[in-house]
Design an enzyme around this catalytic site. Structure first.
Site, PDB file in Angstrom:
ATOM      1  N   TYR A 159       0.980  -1.277  -0.153  1.00 15.51           N
ATOM      2  CA  TYR A 159       0.102  -0.071  -0.093  1.00 15.51           C
ATOM      3  C   TYR A 159       0.879   1.299   0.016  1.00 15.51           C
ATOM      4  O   TYR A 159       0.556   2.210  -0.524  1.00 15.51           O
ATOM      5  CB  TYR A 159      -0.889  -0.195   1.276  1.00 15.51           C
ATOM      6  N   LYS A 163       1.067   3.986  -3.129  1.00 18.15           N
ATOM      7  CA  LYS A 163       0.558   5.381  -2.668  1.00 18.15           C
ATOM      8  C   LYS A 163       1.726   6.393  -2.773  1.00 18.15           C
ATOM      9  O   LYS A 163       1.829   7.553  -3.149  1.00 18.15           O
ATOM     10  CB  LYS A 163       0.087   5.287  -0.978  1.00 18.15           C
ATOM     11  N   ILE A 192      -8.569   8.056   8.449  1.00 20.52           N
ATOM     12  CA  ILE A 192      -9.803   8.440   8.043  1.00 20.52           C
ATOM     13  C   ILE A 192     -10.908   7.494   8.679  1.00 20.52           C
ATOM     14  O   ILE A 192     -10.682   6.318   8.212  1.00 20.52           O
ATOM     15  CB  ILE A 192     -10.244   9.041   6.922  1.00 20.52           C
TER      16      ILE A 192
END
Ligand code: NDP
Length: 251
Positions: A159, A163, A192
């Site tokens: 990931y 990113k 988030i």
């Protein structure tokens, strides 16, 4: 002088917008007046539900299902959006998945799968719209990266690599398209509150909050408001940037 953001007459595409941050971005752009194409992969029902929410705001919306990692699927999706809604001016590359593990235990398939959705997906969608935007000399592409792409994270090498790759892709594309006033920016959220982070244990959530200068987990609206700014003429002189929306976690 006015600081009101009015996107009426603009057409936007948001990938992975059936839920979470993407859904909030789609609703926020629609609330500013943009017609929105809602892309999702598996969940046609959730996609249609977001479309209905947008239509209730009095703006046009369509569901544009498709796999962002597949070139033919992306081409068909972009064609459908431009035929049914009109020329795209705003594209938000938000679709994403996680397949977490430490590198020693991570399968090559889990590495490839995450890179495929995030990085290849952002590349394919951007490529599909770039020529159209160049011809029209109008466009804002916003790519959702992550604080993890800036700092790395144990257990998320796939990931983090994807990113971080999105940040490099964003800067390169900003240089390639800037002469025709196409802007390309990234947003790097911290943690988030969505399905992606709800699996975290209470201990991990507490550790994240403690490490965040603003001492809170972010909300999807925090990311959506940053995207709204980058989609709007208020950011007309900003390109190639990565805007952190992380409560200071990345400092
Ligand atoms: P969710 O898991 O809640 O939603 C991800 C969305 O992406 C879903 O709608 C999913 O569709 C869609 N999707 C997955 N694969 C594909 C594909 N191949 N093609 C099209 N759509 C696809 O994630 P979040 O809302 O939490 O995250 C949104 C973005 O924000 C991601 O890029 C994520 O990496 C990034 N981000 C999130 C953070 C967080 O703390 N939540 C922090 C930093 C960045 P379906 O429902 O069909 O599976």
């Amino acid at each position: 002088m006015t600081t009101t953001i009015d996107l009426s007459g603009k057409i936007a595409l948001v990938t992975g917008a059936g839920r979470g941050i993407g859904r909030e971005i789609a609703l926020t752009l629609a609330a500013a007046g943009a017609a929105v194409a809602v892309n999702d992969f598996a969940g046609e029902e959730t996609c249609l539900a977001v479309v209905a929410e947008i239509e209730a705001l009095g703006v046009r919306a369509i569901c544009a299902m498709g796999d962002v990692g597949d070139e033919a699927s992306v081409a068909a999706m972009v064609e459908k959006v431009e035929t049914e809604l009109g020329p795209l001016a705003i594209v938000v590359n938000n679709a994403g998945i996680t397949r977490d593990n430490v590198v020693m235990l991570m399968s090559p398939d889990d590495f490839d799968g995450v890179v495929r959705t995030h990085l290849r997906g952002t590349f394919l969608v951007s490529k599909a719209v770039a020529r159209k935007m160049l011809r029209r000399r109008e466009g804002s592409i916003i790519n959702i990266s992550s604080v993890v792409g800036r700092r790395g994270n144990a257990g998320q090498a796939n990931y983090a690599a994807a990113k971080a790759g999105i940040i490099g892709l964003t800067k390169s594309l900003a240089k390639e398209l800037g002469a025709r006033t196409i802007r390309v920016n990234a947003v790097a959220p911290g943690y988030i509150d969505t399905a992606m982070t709800q699996e975290l244990s209470d201990d991990v959530r507490k550790a994240i909050v403690d490490a965040t200068p603003l001492r809170a987990i972010g909300q999807p609206s925090d990311v959506a408001n940053a995207v709204l700014f980058l989609a709007s003429p208020l950011s007309r002189y900003i390109t190639g940037c990565t805007l952190p929306v992380d409560g200071g976690l990345g400092i």
